[in-house]
Design a protein around this motif. Structure first.
Motif, PDB file in Angstrom:
ATOM      1  N   PRO A 130     -29.207   5.318   8.297  1.00  0.00           N
ATOM      2  CA  PRO A 130     -28.981   6.747   8.050  1.00  0.00           C
ATOM      3  C   PRO A 130     -28.768   7.494   9.376  1.00  0.00           C
ATOM      4  O   PRO A 130     -29.456   7.217  10.359  1.00  0.00           O
ATOM      5  N   GLN A 131     -27.800   8.403   9.392  1.00  0.00           N
ATOM      6  CA  GLN A 131     -27.546   9.194  10.593  1.00  0.00           C
ATOM      7  C   GLN A 131     -27.702  10.676  10.272  1.00  0.00           C
ATOM      8  O   GLN A 131     -27.372  11.126   9.182  1.00  0.00           O
ATOM      9  N   TYR A 132     -28.192  11.389  11.270  1.00  0.00           N
ATOM     10  CA  TYR A 132     -28.413  12.831  11.122  1.00  0.00           C
ATOM     11  C   TYR A 132     -27.761  13.546  12.294  1.00  0.00           C
ATOM     12  O   TYR A 132     -27.499  12.934  13.332  1.00  0.00           O
ATOM     13  N   ALA A 133     -27.498  14.829  12.119  1.00  0.00           N
ATOM     14  CA  ALA A 133     -26.899  15.605  13.202  1.00  0.00           C
ATOM     15  C   ALA A 133     -27.597  16.950  13.331  1.00  0.00           C
ATOM     16  O   ALA A 133     -27.942  17.580  12.333  1.00  0.00           O
ATOM     17  N   SER A 134     -27.812  17.353  14.590  1.00  0.00           N
ATOM     18  CA  SER A 134     -28.352  18.685  14.881  1.00  0.00           C
ATOM     19  C   SER A 134     -27.320  19.414  15.731  1.00  0.00           C
ATOM     20  O   SER A 134     -26.703  18.815  16.607  1.00  0.00           O
ATOM     21  N   PHE A 135     -27.165  20.703  15.473  1.00  0.00           N
ATOM     22  CA  PHE A 135     -26.060  21.459  16.071  1.00  0.00           C
ATOM     23  C   PHE A 135     -26.560  22.488  17.088  1.00  0.00           C
ATOM     24  O   PHE A 135     -27.503  23.237  16.803  1.00  0.00           O
ATOM     25  N   GLY A 136     -25.914  22.483  18.260  1.00  0.00           N
ATOM     26  CA  GLY A 136     -26.352  23.353  19.354  1.00  0.00           C
ATOM     27  C   GLY A 136     -26.234  24.835  19.070  1.00  0.00           C
ATOM     28  O   GLY A 136     -26.880  25.659  19.726  1.00  0.00           O
ATOM     29  N   THR A 137     -25.418  25.191  18.097  1.00  0.00           N
ATOM     30  CA  THR A 137     -25.192  26.600  17.767  1.00  0.00           C
ATOM     31  C   THR A 137     -26.061  27.069  16.585  1.00  0.00           C
ATOM     32  O   THR A 137     -26.225  28.269  16.384  1.00  0.00           O
ATOM     33  N   ALA A 138     -26.591  26.113  15.802  1.00  0.00           N
ATOM     34  CA  ALA A 138     -27.157  26.460  14.480  1.00  0.00           C
ATOM     35  C   ALA A 138     -28.333  27.443  14.557  1.00  0.00           C
ATOM     36  O   ALA A 138     -28.485  28.288  13.669  1.00  0.00           O
ATOM     37  N   PHE A 139     -29.138  27.338  15.615  1.00  0.00           N
ATOM     38  CA  PHE A 139     -30.322  28.209  15.701  1.00  0.00           C
ATOM     39  C   PHE A 139     -29.939  29.691  15.647  1.00  0.00           C
ATOM     40  O   PHE A 139     -30.724  30.522  15.200  1.00  0.00           O
ATOM     41  N   HIS A 140     -28.716  29.998  16.094  1.00  0.00           N
ATOM     42  CA  HIS A 140     -28.304  31.409  16.149  1.00  0.00           C
ATOM     43  C   HIS A 140     -27.607  31.875  14.866  1.00  0.00           C
ATOM     44  O   HIS A 140     -27.124  33.005  14.797  1.00  0.00           O
ATOM     45  N   ALA A 141     -27.562  31.002  13.859  1.00  0.00           N
ATOM     46  CA  ALA A 141     -26.896  31.370  12.596  1.00  0.00           C
ATOM     47  C   ALA A 141     -27.608  32.539  11.918  1.00  0.00           C
ATOM     48  O   ALA A 141     -27.040  33.193  11.043  1.00  0.00           O
ATOM     49  N   THR A 142     -28.854  32.815  12.324  1.00  0.00           N
ATOM     50  CA  THR A 142     -29.615  33.926  11.737  1.00  0.00           C
ATOM     51  C   THR A 142     -29.290  35.276  12.399  1.00  0.00           C
ATOM     52  O   THR A 142     -29.828  36.293  11.987  1.00  0.00           O
ATOM     53  N   ASN A 143     -28.448  35.268  13.431  1.00  0.00           N
ATOM     54  CA  ASN A 143     -28.069  36.557  14.045  1.00  0.00           C
ATOM     55  C   ASN A 143     -27.325  37.411  13.020  1.00  0.00           C
ATOM     56  O   ASN A 143     -26.459  36.910  12.307  1.00  0.00           O
ATOM     57  N   PRO A 144     -27.624  38.704  12.958  1.00  0.00           N
ATOM     58  CA  PRO A 144     -26.895  39.551  11.998  1.00  0.00           C
ATOM     59  C   PRO A 144     -25.439  39.724  12.418  1.00  0.00           C
ATOM     60  O   PRO A 144     -25.098  39.556  13.589  1.00  0.00           O
ATOM     61  N   ALA A 145     -24.587  40.076  11.457  1.00  0.00           N
ATOM     62  CA  ALA A 145     -23.151  40.231  11.723  1.00  0.00           C
ATOM     63  C   ALA A 145     -22.895  41.237  12.845  1.00  0.00           C
ATOM     64  O   ALA A 145     -21.974  41.070  13.652  1.00  0.00           O
ATOM     65  N   VAL A 146     -23.739  42.261  12.910  1.00  0.00           N
ATOM     66  CA  VAL A 146     -23.517  43.279  13.938  1.00  0.00           C
ATOM     67  C   VAL A 146     -23.663  42.666  15.341  1.00  0.00           C
ATOM     68  O   VAL A 146     -23.055  43.140  16.307  1.00  0.00           O
ATOM     69  N   ALA A 147     -24.428  41.583  15.443  1.00  0.00           N
ATOM     70  CA  ALA A 147     -24.602  40.916  16.741  1.00  0.00           C
ATOM     71  C   ALA A 147     -23.510  39.882  17.015  1.00  0.00           C
ATOM     72  O   ALA A 147     -23.188  39.620  18.171  1.00  0.00           O
ATOM     73  N   THR A 148     -22.958  39.285  15.967  1.00  0.00           N
ATOM     74  CA  THR A 148     -22.011  38.179  16.197  1.00  0.00           C
ATOM     75  C   THR A 148     -20.551  38.626  16.204  1.00  0.00           C
ATOM     76  O   THR A 148     -19.705  37.941  16.759  1.00  0.00           O
ATOM     77  N   ARG A 149     -20.272  39.777  15.590  1.00  0.00           N
ATOM     78  CA  ARG A 149     -18.880  40.229  15.465  1.00  0.00           C
ATOM     79  C   ARG A 149     -18.413  40.877  16.765  1.00  0.00           C
ATOM     80  O   ARG A 149     -19.100  41.736  17.319  1.00  0.00           O
ATOM     81  N   TYR A 150     -17.273  40.462  17.282  1.00  0.00           N
ATOM     82  CA  TYR A 150     -16.613  41.229  18.335  1.00  0.00           C
ATOM     83  C   TYR A 150     -15.816  42.318  17.631  1.00  0.00           C
ATOM     84  O   TYR A 150     -15.247  42.072  16.555  1.00  0.00           O
ATOM     85  N   ALA A 151     -15.730  43.493  18.243  1.00  0.00           N
ATOM     86  CA  ALA A 151     -15.017  44.603  17.607  1.00  0.00           C
ATOM     87  C   ALA A 151     -13.513  44.452  17.845  1.00  0.00           C
ATOM     88  O   ALA A 151     -12.888  45.232  18.551  1.00  0.00           O
ATOM     89  N   ILE A 152     -12.973  43.401  17.260  1.00  0.00           N
ATOM     90  CA  ILE A 152     -11.537  43.108  17.349  1.00  0.00           C
ATOM     91  C   ILE A 152     -11.018  42.927  15.925  1.00  0.00           C
ATOM     92  O   ILE A 152     -11.821  42.791  14.992  1.00  0.00           O
TER      93      ILE A 152
END
Ligand code: ADP
Length: 354
Positions: A130-152
Protein backbone atom coordinates in the motif's frame (compact mmCIF):
# COMPACT_ATOMS: atom_id res chain seq x y z
CA UNK A 1 7.62 -0.35 9.34
CA UNK A 2 6.77 2.60 7.07
CA UNK A 3 9.08 3.56 4.20
CA UNK A 4 8.94 7.31 3.60
CA UNK A 5 10.10 8.54 0.20
CA UNK A 6 10.87 12.09 -0.79
CA UNK A 7 11.76 12.43 -4.48
CA UNK A 8 13.33 15.88 -4.91
CA UNK A 9 14.42 17.49 -8.16
CA UNK A 10 17.72 15.55 -8.25
CA UNK A 11 17.60 13.40 -5.13
CA UNK A 12 15.64 10.56 -3.59
CA UNK A 13 15.52 10.60 0.20
CA UNK A 14 14.22 7.69 2.24
CA UNK A 15 13.53 7.22 5.92
CA UNK A 16 12.28 4.14 7.72
CA UNK A 17 9.91 4.63 10.68
CA UNK A 18 8.67 2.08 13.13
CA UNK A 19 4.98 2.16 14.15
CA UNK A 20 5.65 4.48 17.12
CA UNK A 21 7.17 7.02 14.69
CA UNK A 22 10.77 6.45 15.73
CA UNK A 23 13.17 6.86 12.82
CA UNK A 24 15.29 3.73 12.44
CA UNK A 25 17.24 4.37 9.23
CA UNK A 26 17.62 7.13 6.68
CA UNK A 27 19.46 7.65 3.45
CA UNK A 28 19.45 9.24 0.04
CA UNK A 29 20.56 9.00 -3.54
CA UNK A 30 21.92 12.38 -4.60
CA UNK A 31 22.79 13.92 -7.99
CA UNK A 32 20.34 11.71 -9.89
CA UNK A 33 21.07 11.84 -13.61
CA UNK A 34 24.82 12.33 -13.11
CA UNK A 35 27.62 10.89 -10.98
CA UNK A 36 25.78 10.60 -7.71
CA UNK A 37 26.15 8.96 -4.33
CA UNK A 38 24.02 6.58 -2.31
CA UNK A 39 24.10 7.12 1.43
CA UNK A 40 22.34 4.81 3.84
CA UNK A 41 22.96 4.75 7.56
CA UNK A 42 26.68 5.44 7.84
CA UNK A 43 27.77 4.12 4.44
CA UNK A 44 28.27 5.98 1.18
CA UNK A 45 28.86 4.60 -2.31
CA UNK A 46 29.27 6.29 -5.69
CA UNK A 47 26.39 5.46 -8.06
CA UNK A 48 25.36 6.27 -11.64
CA UNK A 49 21.64 6.84 -12.08
CA UNK A 50 19.66 7.84 -15.14
CA UNK A 51 16.45 8.81 -13.35
CA UNK A 52 14.40 8.46 -10.17
CA UNK A 53 13.28 4.91 -11.04
CA UNK A 54 16.95 3.80 -11.27
CA UNK A 55 17.67 5.55 -8.00
CA UNK A 56 14.77 3.72 -6.36
CA UNK A 57 16.02 0.35 -7.61
CA UNK A 58 19.46 1.03 -6.11
CA UNK A 59 17.99 2.27 -2.85
CA UNK A 60 15.69 -0.76 -2.49
CA UNK A 61 18.70 -3.05 -2.99
CA UNK A 62 20.67 -1.13 -0.37
CA UNK A 63 17.73 -1.23 2.06
CA UNK A 64 17.46 -5.01 1.53
CA UNK A 65 21.20 -5.36 2.28
CA UNK A 66 20.62 -3.39 5.47
CA UNK A 67 17.93 -5.87 6.54
CA UNK A 68 14.90 -3.97 5.18
CA UNK A 69 13.61 -6.00 2.24
CA UNK A 70 10.29 -4.90 0.77
CA UNK A 71 8.40 -7.34 3.00
CA UNK A 72 9.65 -5.43 6.05
CA UNK A 73 7.30 -2.57 5.15
CA UNK A 74 3.57 -2.40 5.77
CA UNK A 75 3.34 0.72 3.60
CA UNK A 76 5.26 3.32 1.64
CA UNK A 77 4.47 7.00 2.05
CA UNK A 78 5.47 9.77 -0.33
CA UNK A 79 5.99 13.48 -0.08
CA UNK A 80 4.22 15.24 -2.94
CA UNK A 81 5.12 18.91 -3.22
CA UNK A 82 1.87 20.22 -4.69
CA UNK A 83 -1.69 19.01 -4.23
CA UNK A 84 -3.36 21.91 -6.05
CA UNK A 85 -6.97 22.59 -5.09
CA UNK A 86 -8.03 18.93 -5.28
CA UNK A 87 -5.56 17.02 -3.08
CA UNK A 88 -6.23 18.69 0.25
CA UNK A 89 -5.57 15.80 2.65
CA UNK A 90 -3.22 12.81 2.82
CA UNK A 91 -4.50 9.98 0.62
CA UNK A 92 -4.00 6.34 -0.26
CA UNK A 93 -2.37 6.17 -3.69
CA UNK A 94 -5.02 4.88 -6.11
CA UNK A 95 -5.36 5.33 -9.89
CA UNK A 96 -7.64 8.33 -9.20
CA UNK A 97 -5.06 9.94 -6.90
CA UNK A 98 -2.29 9.30 -9.43
CA UNK A 99 -4.36 11.06 -12.09
CA UNK A 100 -4.98 13.96 -9.71
CA UNK A 101 -1.24 14.33 -8.97
CA UNK A 102 -0.61 14.28 -12.71
CA UNK A 103 -3.21 17.01 -13.27
CA UNK A 104 -1.38 19.26 -10.80
CA UNK A 105 1.97 19.00 -12.67
CA UNK A 106 1.57 22.47 -14.30
CA UNK A 107 1.68 23.98 -10.79
CA UNK A 108 4.91 22.16 -9.80
CA UNK A 109 6.60 21.07 -13.04
CA UNK A 110 9.98 20.42 -11.39
CA UNK A 111 8.67 18.39 -8.47
CA UNK A 112 5.40 16.50 -8.97
CA UNK A 113 6.73 14.42 -11.93
CA UNK A 114 9.54 13.03 -9.73
CA UNK A 115 7.13 12.26 -6.90
CA UNK A 116 4.92 10.40 -9.38
CA UNK A 117 7.88 8.56 -10.91
CA UNK A 118 8.87 7.19 -7.49
CA UNK A 119 5.29 6.04 -6.82
CA UNK A 120 4.90 4.32 -10.17
CA UNK A 121 8.33 2.65 -9.99
CA UNK A 122 7.53 1.31 -6.53
CA UNK A 123 4.13 0.10 -7.70
CA UNK A 124 5.90 -1.89 -10.45
CA UNK A 125 8.32 -3.42 -7.97
CA UNK A 126 5.82 -4.09 -5.19
CA UNK A 127 2.24 -4.08 -6.54
CA UNK A 128 0.81 -5.27 -3.21
CA UNK A 129 2.53 -2.68 -1.02
CA UNK A 130 0.00 0.00 0.00
CA UNK A 131 1.23 3.51 -0.84
CA UNK A 132 0.17 6.81 0.65
CA UNK A 133 0.84 10.42 -0.24
CA UNK A 134 1.06 13.61 1.81
CA UNK A 135 0.92 16.98 0.09
CA UNK A 136 3.08 20.00 0.90
CA UNK A 137 0.24 22.42 0.20
CA UNK A 138 -2.64 20.56 1.90
CA UNK A 139 -2.24 22.07 5.39
CA UNK A 140 -3.23 25.46 3.96
CA UNK A 141 -6.45 24.17 2.35
CA UNK A 142 -8.28 25.59 5.39
CA UNK A 143 -7.34 29.18 4.46
CA UNK A 144 -10.49 31.18 3.67
CA UNK A 145 -11.08 32.34 0.08
CA UNK A 146 -10.38 35.92 1.09
CA UNK A 147 -6.82 34.81 1.95
CA UNK A 148 -6.18 32.61 -1.10
CA UNK A 149 -7.76 34.68 -3.88
CA UNK A 150 -5.62 37.19 -5.76
CA UNK A 151 -7.75 40.16 -6.82
CA UNK A 152 -7.39 39.34 -10.51
CA UNK A 153 -10.03 38.28 -13.07
CA UNK A 154 -11.90 35.03 -12.51
CA UNK A 155 -10.49 33.40 -15.66
CA UNK A 156 -7.01 33.54 -14.09
CA UNK A 157 -8.30 32.24 -10.76
CA UNK A 158 -9.98 29.39 -12.66
CA UNK A 159 -6.64 28.64 -14.33
CA UNK A 160 -5.14 28.04 -10.89
CA UNK A 161 -3.56 31.44 -10.22
CA UNK A 162 -4.19 31.76 -6.48
CA UNK A 163 -2.32 31.34 -3.23
CA UNK A 164 -1.56 27.77 -2.17
CA UNK A 165 1.15 28.08 0.50
CA UNK A 166 3.98 25.62 1.20
CA UNK A 167 5.93 24.04 4.10
CA UNK A 168 2.59 22.47 5.06
CA UNK A 169 4.08 19.18 6.25
CA UNK A 170 6.42 21.06 8.55
CA UNK A 171 3.52 23.05 10.03
CA UNK A 172 1.36 19.91 10.37
CA UNK A 173 4.24 18.21 12.19
CA UNK A 174 4.53 21.22 14.50
CA UNK A 175 0.84 21.02 15.39
CA UNK A 176 1.13 17.26 16.05
CA UNK A 177 4.23 17.74 18.23
CA UNK A 178 2.40 20.32 20.38
CA UNK A 179 -0.41 17.81 20.92
CA UNK A 180 -2.79 18.97 23.68
CA UNK A 181 -0.45 21.88 24.52
CA UNK A 182 -1.16 23.60 21.19
CA UNK A 183 -1.73 27.34 21.75
CA UNK A 184 -5.06 28.48 20.24
CA UNK A 185 -3.50 31.23 18.09
CA UNK A 186 0.00 30.20 17.07
CA UNK A 187 2.34 32.21 14.87
CA UNK A 188 4.57 29.54 13.27
CA UNK A 189 7.77 30.42 11.42
CA UNK A 190 9.61 27.90 9.25
CA UNK A 191 12.98 29.57 8.69
CA UNK A 192 15.36 27.50 6.59
CA UNK A 193 16.89 28.25 3.24
CA UNK A 194 13.27 28.64 2.16
CA UNK A 195 11.33 30.65 4.74
CA UNK A 196 7.63 31.13 5.41
CA UNK A 197 5.27 31.74 8.26
CA UNK A 198 1.79 30.56 9.04
CA UNK A 199 -1.11 31.72 11.21
CA UNK A 200 -2.40 28.56 12.93
CA UNK A 201 -5.74 28.98 14.69
CA UNK A 202 -6.96 25.99 16.69
CA UNK A 203 -4.60 23.75 14.72
CA UNK A 204 -5.67 25.00 11.29
CA UNK A 205 -3.83 27.24 8.88
CA UNK A 206 -5.77 30.46 8.29
CA UNK A 207 -3.06 32.46 6.49
CA UNK A 208 0.46 31.89 5.19
CA UNK A 209 3.16 34.01 3.60
CA UNK A 210 3.95 31.92 0.51
CA UNK A 211 1.49 32.10 -2.36
CA UNK A 212 1.17 30.75 -5.87
CA UNK A 213 4.76 29.57 -5.56
CA UNK A 214 7.32 29.48 -2.73
CA UNK A 215 8.74 32.79 -4.00
CA UNK A 216 6.54 35.18 -2.07
CA UNK A 217 6.57 36.37 1.52
CA UNK A 218 9.70 36.54 3.64
CA UNK A 219 13.23 37.38 2.51
CA UNK A 220 14.86 33.94 2.05
CA UNK A 221 18.27 32.41 1.43
CA UNK A 222 18.18 32.80 -2.34
CA UNK A 223 14.56 33.85 -3.02
CA UNK A 224 13.50 37.47 -3.06
CA UNK A 225 10.30 37.15 -1.08
CA UNK A 226 7.55 39.63 -2.01
CA UNK A 227 8.25 41.73 -5.06
CA UNK A 228 5.83 43.84 -7.08
CA UNK A 229 4.54 42.05 -10.19
CA UNK A 230 5.25 45.13 -12.30
CA UNK A 231 8.91 44.98 -11.24
CA UNK A 232 8.99 41.31 -12.27
CA UNK A 233 7.54 42.23 -15.67
CA UNK A 234 10.21 44.87 -16.20
CA UNK A 235 13.04 42.52 -15.15
CA UNK A 236 11.58 39.83 -17.39
CA UNK A 237 11.46 42.21 -20.37
CA UNK A 238 15.20 42.81 -19.86
CA UNK A 239 16.42 39.32 -18.92
CA UNK A 240 13.81 36.98 -20.38
CA UNK A 241 11.56 34.63 -18.44
CA UNK A 242 14.06 31.91 -17.66
CA UNK A 243 16.80 34.17 -16.31
CA UNK A 244 14.26 36.16 -14.30
CA UNK A 245 12.98 32.95 -12.73
CA UNK A 246 16.54 31.91 -11.90
CA UNK A 247 17.40 35.34 -10.53
CA UNK A 248 14.35 35.62 -8.26
CA UNK A 249 14.58 32.05 -6.98
CA UNK A 250 18.31 31.39 -6.85
CA UNK A 251 20.30 34.62 -6.74
CA UNK A 252 18.12 36.89 -4.63
CA UNK A 253 17.38 37.05 -0.90
CA UNK A 254 20.33 36.96 1.53
CA UNK A 255 22.58 35.90 -1.31
CA UNK A 256 21.84 39.08 -3.27
CA UNK A 257 22.13 41.32 -0.21
CA UNK A 258 25.32 39.88 1.27
CA UNK A 259 26.78 37.45 -1.26
CA UNK A 260 25.99 34.44 0.91
CA UNK A 261 22.82 32.56 1.81
CA UNK A 262 24.23 30.74 4.84
CA UNK A 263 22.85 32.42 7.95
CA UNK A 264 25.59 30.97 10.15
CA UNK A 265 28.23 32.67 8.00
CA UNK A 266 26.31 35.95 7.97
CA UNK A 267 25.98 35.96 11.75
CA UNK A 268 29.74 35.44 12.08
CA UNK A 269 30.56 38.27 9.67
CA UNK A 270 30.84 41.82 11.02
CA UNK A 271 30.47 43.85 7.82
CA UNK A 272 27.68 46.22 6.77
CA UNK A 273 26.32 43.97 3.99
CA UNK A 274 25.88 41.00 6.35
CA UNK A 275 24.29 43.24 8.98
CA UNK A 276 21.89 44.70 6.42
CA UNK A 277 20.94 41.25 5.09
CA UNK A 278 20.14 40.09 8.64
CA UNK A 279 18.17 43.30 9.33
CA UNK A 280 16.20 42.70 6.12
CA UNK A 281 15.50 39.05 6.98
CA UNK A 282 14.25 39.84 10.49
CA UNK A 283 12.32 42.99 9.53
CA UNK A 284 10.39 41.23 6.79
CA UNK A 285 9.73 38.14 8.88
CA UNK A 286 8.20 40.48 11.47
CA UNK A 287 6.24 42.52 8.87
CA UNK A 288 4.63 39.33 7.58
CA UNK A 289 4.12 38.13 11.14
CA UNK A 290 2.02 41.23 11.81
CA UNK A 291 -0.18 40.36 8.85
CA UNK A 292 -0.59 36.74 10.03
CA UNK A 293 -1.43 37.89 13.57
CA UNK A 294 -4.20 40.13 12.20
CA UNK A 295 -5.58 37.12 10.30
CA UNK A 296 -5.91 35.29 13.66
CA UNK A 297 -7.24 38.31 15.56
CA UNK A 298 -4.27 38.13 17.96
CA UNK A 299 -1.56 35.72 19.00
CA UNK A 300 -0.93 33.48 22.02
CA UNK A 301 2.51 32.03 21.22
CA UNK A 302 5.24 31.88 18.59
CA UNK A 303 6.98 28.73 17.35
CA UNK A 304 10.14 28.52 15.26
CA UNK A 305 11.37 25.64 13.12
CA UNK A 306 13.84 25.03 10.23
CA UNK A 307 17.65 25.37 10.20
CA UNK A 308 17.59 29.06 11.14
CA UNK A 309 14.49 28.90 13.34
CA UNK A 310 15.88 26.02 15.39
CA UNK A 311 19.50 27.09 15.68
CA UNK A 312 19.91 30.83 15.26
CA UNK A 313 19.13 32.32 18.65
CA UNK A 314 20.05 35.89 17.61
CA UNK A 315 17.62 35.74 14.69
CA UNK A 316 14.77 34.51 16.88
CA UNK A 317 15.54 37.29 19.37
CA UNK A 318 15.62 39.96 16.67
CA UNK A 319 12.28 38.87 15.23
CA UNK A 320 10.72 38.69 18.70
CA UNK A 321 12.12 42.17 19.36
CA UNK A 322 10.09 43.49 16.43
CA UNK A 323 6.98 41.80 17.89
CA UNK A 324 7.11 43.34 21.40
CA UNK A 325 4.07 45.46 20.46
CA UNK A 326 2.04 42.23 20.76
CA UNK A 327 3.08 41.82 24.40
CA UNK A 328 5.30 39.20 26.00
CA UNK A 329 4.80 35.97 24.07
CA UNK A 330 5.89 32.40 24.83
CA UNK A 331 8.47 31.21 22.27
CA UNK A 332 8.78 27.56 21.27
CA UNK A 333 11.40 25.81 19.12
CA UNK A 334 10.32 22.64 17.33
CA UNK A 335 12.52 20.43 15.16
CA UNK A 336 11.37 20.41 11.52
CA UNK A 337 10.52 16.86 10.49
CA UNK A 338 8.44 16.53 7.35
CA UNK A 339 9.27 12.82 7.00
CA UNK A 340 7.84 12.09 10.43
CA UNK A 341 4.61 13.85 9.44
CA UNK A 342 4.39 11.78 6.23
CA UNK A 343 4.79 8.57 8.27
CA UNK A 344 2.23 9.87 10.82
CA UNK A 345 -0.27 10.61 8.00
CA UNK A 346 0.20 7.12 6.54
CA UNK A 347 -0.27 5.46 9.94
CA UNK A 348 -3.47 7.45 10.52
CA UNK A 349 -4.86 6.36 7.13
CA UNK A 350 -3.85 2.74 7.72
CA UNK A 351 -5.72 2.75 11.04
CA UNK A 352 -8.78 4.31 9.36
CA UNK A 353 -8.68 1.64 6.61
CA UNK A 354 -8.80 -1.20 9.10
P1 ADP B 1 16.45 23.96 3.84
O1 ADP B 1 15.37 24.97 3.66
O2 ADP B 1 17.37 23.89 2.65
O3 ADP B 1 15.96 22.61 4.36
P2 ADP B 1 17.56 24.28 6.50
O4 ADP B 1 16.26 24.18 7.20
O5 ADP B 1 18.54 23.19 6.68
O6 ADP B 1 17.38 24.58 4.95
O7 ADP B 1 18.23 25.68 6.95
C1 ADP B 1 19.42 26.13 6.40
C2 ADP B 1 19.78 27.46 7.06
O8 ADP B 1 19.91 27.26 8.49
C3 ADP B 1 21.11 28.04 6.57
O9 ADP B 1 20.98 29.44 6.38
C4 ADP B 1 22.03 27.76 7.76
O10 ADP B 1 23.09 28.69 7.85
C5 ADP B 1 21.06 27.94 8.92
N1 ADP B 1 21.62 27.36 10.15
C6 ADP B 1 21.84 26.07 10.45
N2 ADP B 1 22.44 25.96 11.66
C7 ADP B 1 22.61 27.23 12.12
C8 ADP B 1 23.16 27.82 13.32
N3 ADP B 1 23.67 27.06 14.28
N4 ADP B 1 23.15 29.16 13.42
C9 ADP B 1 22.64 29.93 12.44
N5 ADP B 1 22.11 29.46 11.32
C10 ADP B 1 22.08 28.13 11.15
Amino acid sequence: MILVLNAGSSSLKVEVFDPDLTSVLSGQVSAIGTHGALKLGGTETAVETGNHADALTLMLAALADAGFGLDAFSAAAHRVVHGGTILTAPARVTPVVIEAIRSVIPLAPLHNPNNLAAMLALQDRAPDLPQYASFGTAFHATNPAVATRYAIPQTQADAGIRRYGFHGLSYANMVAEFGDALPPRLLALHLGNGASLCAIENGKSVATSMGYSPLSGLTMGTRSGDIDGAAVLRISAALGEEDTDRMLNRSSGLKALAGDNDMRTLLARQDDAARFAIDHFCYWAARHAGSAIVAMGGVDAVAFTGGIGENANPIRDRIMGHLTCFGSLPVHVIAADEEKQIARDALTLIKADR
